[in-house]
Design an enzyme around this catalytic site. Structure first.
Site, PDB file in Angstrom:
ATOM      1  N   LYS A 143       0.814  -1.215   0.000  1.00  0.00           N
ATOM      2  CA  LYS A 143       0.000   0.000   0.000  1.00  0.00           C
ATOM      3  C   LYS A 143       0.848   1.265   0.000  1.00  0.00           C
ATOM      4  CE  LYS A 143      -4.155  -1.985   2.061  1.00  0.00           C
ATOM      5  NZ  LYS A 143      -3.742  -3.351   2.443  1.00  0.00           N
TER       6      LYS A 143
HETATM    7  C1  LIG Z   1      -4.463  -4.453   1.830  1.00  0.00           C
HETATM    8  C2  LIG Z   1      -3.767  -5.766   1.811  1.00  0.00           C
HETATM    9  C3  LIG Z   1      -4.207  -6.840   0.993  1.00  0.00           C
HETATM   10  C4  LIG Z   1      -5.452  -6.754   0.154  1.00  0.00           C
HETATM   11  O1  LIG Z   1      -5.327  -5.869  -0.928  1.00  0.00           O
HETATM   12  P1  LIG Z   1      -6.639  -5.350  -1.707  1.00  0.00           P
HETATM   13  O2  LIG Z   1      -6.150  -4.353  -2.672  1.00  0.00           O
HETATM   14  O3  LIG Z   1      -7.527  -4.749  -0.654  1.00  0.00           O
HETATM   15  O4  LIG Z   1      -7.261  -6.535  -2.338  1.00  0.00           O
HETATM   16  C5  LIG Z   1      -3.444  -8.002   0.972  1.00  0.00           C
HETATM   17  N1  LIG Z   1      -2.344  -8.139   1.739  1.00  0.00           N
HETATM   18  C6  LIG Z   1      -1.902  -7.149   2.541  1.00  0.00           C
HETATM   19  C7  LIG Z   1      -0.695  -7.379   3.371  1.00  0.00           C
HETATM   20  C8  LIG Z   1      -2.592  -5.921   2.612  1.00  0.00           C
HETATM   21  O5  LIG Z   1      -2.147  -4.958   3.414  1.00  0.00           O
END
Ligand SMILES: *Cc1c(COP(=O)(O)O)cnc(C)c1O
Length: 437
Positions: free
Chosen positions: A107
């Site tokens: 993210k």
């Molecule tokens: C946010 C997150 C996900 C999921 O990603 P999406 O874009 O919401 O599908 C998977 N793994 C981790 C470690 C995350 O922080």
């Protein structure tokens, strides 16, 4: 370029409007009016380009009409201060490590790009202060807070459930200071999310303050995630492994996989996708039945994927729904798998024993989905490793019987002083607090 709402009831928005508003007025998600394809020659030449050059090419296709090349170049450079390497785990099976950014989760890419883009618009238009409200169960808060740290004209309020995030996660957004305020809510994650939603709906509050959201509904957070799909392809192409590429994405709100589907639409030769889920498997149900039925989420050890009503599902339907029912095309391109906590643990254990590679619980879902899928001999499997295992140290050490090292970046957060504002879960208290700021 203009952006339309997946619900088709709101007026078209400019990029700036879409980024500042987050969600369209009709509660739909914004989609770019055009998804430009890259020329075959450009794609064939990706292997000779740096991550920065690749990301600029992709960013140009999305944002080139709205932002001058030099500015876009700087935004991309500032965002991508780290690599996203493709690492072999076993024959024909690779991990795309997306955890080398400041908060060790994928993210960071979207969080940092959105912060810089919003900061650019605020400066250019002389907008009054924008307040970003973000509810978090752990990972989103840290990536968003760190992305926005020190960006002029923006204040971030991170709402998190008291006592329900890991100590490592908590220190990543409570020790920052400056323009980041952590609100420790006496309630659950759902209470935090309800407070944020009520705030966006409250007219009086919105007259007083400019509020926006920074989760993956925001186009500025979700589109830049396509950069690393192109970069991963480039790395595999260089190794002669990109011809029949199957990409497996651990999914929660489905923003990450949707960015991959956008890359595919732009001409990136990915043969097919896999959506890997924990027990929260409404998407798998959709693939099996053609009917989408959201459910309350259940807690798992891959907690960033504990989502019962994935917000980006609307974008996937829209992407393949131009000529009627999207279901057949979605089923052709995407398959799904789901794993219980026990299965996730067993995968982590066997991969560690057999290869020495340490998976985090989310990446383990991505990996195991490729195994269950049973790749054909000429296919290459790539799973997205979405977080550094040290972010889930308690779980990982317990399953693997290890004492994994905490990276220096993470340690630095843990040495900071925790500062948070205690908050009741009722909206009136929260509103009164925001009005005073
Ligand atoms: C946010 C997150 C996900 C999921 O990603 P999406 O874009 O919401 O599908 C998977 N793994 C981790 C470690 C995350 O922080």
């Amino acid at each position: 370029m203009n952006y339309y709402s997946t619900n088709k009831q709101a007026p078209l928005a400019s990029l700036e409007e879409a980024v500042v508003k987050g969600l369209a007025g009709d509660k739909g998600l914004y989609m770019p009016e055009q998804i430009r394809s890259l020329d075959k020659e450009v794609i064939a030449d990706l292997k000779n380009r740096s991550f920065h050059e690749i990301a600029c090419t992709v960013a140009q296709a999305f944002f080139g009409e709205d932002i001058e090349p030099e500015t876009l170049d700087a935004l991309v450079r500032d965002t991508l201060s780290f690599e996203t390497p493709v690492v072999p785990v076993r024959d024909n099976l690779y991990s795309l490590e997306l955890f080398h950014g400041p908060t060790l989760a994928f993210k960071d890419v979207g969080g940092r790009f959105m912060a810089r883009l919003l900061g650019y618009f605020i400066q250019k238009e002389g907008l009054r202060q924008v307040n970003v409200l973000v509810a978090t169960s752990g990972d989103t808060g840290s990536a968003v807070a760190n992305g926005f740290l020190g960006v002029p004209g923006i204040h971030v309020y991170v709402l998190y459930p008291k006592g329900k995030v890991s100590p490592i996660q908590e220190c990543q957004f409570t020790t920052l200071g400056q323009n980041i305020t952590a609100l420790e809510v006496d309630g659950t994650f759902d209470d935090c999310q309800a407070l944020v939603k009520s705030a966006f709906m409250d007219e009086e509050l919105n007259r007083h303050k400019k509020l926006t959201s920074a989760n993956s509904i925001n186009v500025a957070r979700f589109l830049p995630q396509s950069f690393y799909y192109f970069n991963a392809y480039a790395q595999l192409d260089k190794a002669g492994k990109a011809d029949e590429l199957v990409v497996s994405v651990p999914s929660g709100n489905f923003g990450n996989i949707t960015a991959g589907l956008f890359a595919h639409r732009m001409g990136l030769p990915i043969k097919r996708f896999i959506a890997a889920n924990n027990r929260n498997d409404v998407f798998l149900d959709y693939l099996r039945t053609g009917v989408y039925t959201p459910r309350p989420s259940v807690p798992t050890i891959a907690n960033a994927m504990d989502v019962g009503d994935p917000s980006n599902f609307a974008r996937i339907l829209d992407l393949y729904g131009e000529n009627g029912n999207p279901y057949p095309e979605i089923c052709q391109l995407i398959s799904g798998y789901r794993f219980t906590d026990e299965e996730i643990g067993a995968t982590m254990k066997s991969v560690y024993t057999e290869t020495g590679y340490v998976l985090d619980p989310h990446g383990a879902c991505g990996y195991q989905a490729l195994i269950e899928d049973g790749l054909a001999p000429n296919e290459t499997g790539l799973f997205l490793e979405t977080a550094h295992p040290a972010k889930f140290k308690g779980t990982v050490d317990q399953i693997l019987d290890t004492d994994i090292k905490i990276p220096a970046k993470l340690k630095a957060f843990m040495q900071g002083e925790k500062k948070s504002v205690e908050m009741e879960k009722d909206f009136d208290t929260f509103k009164a607090y925001l009005m005073k700021q």
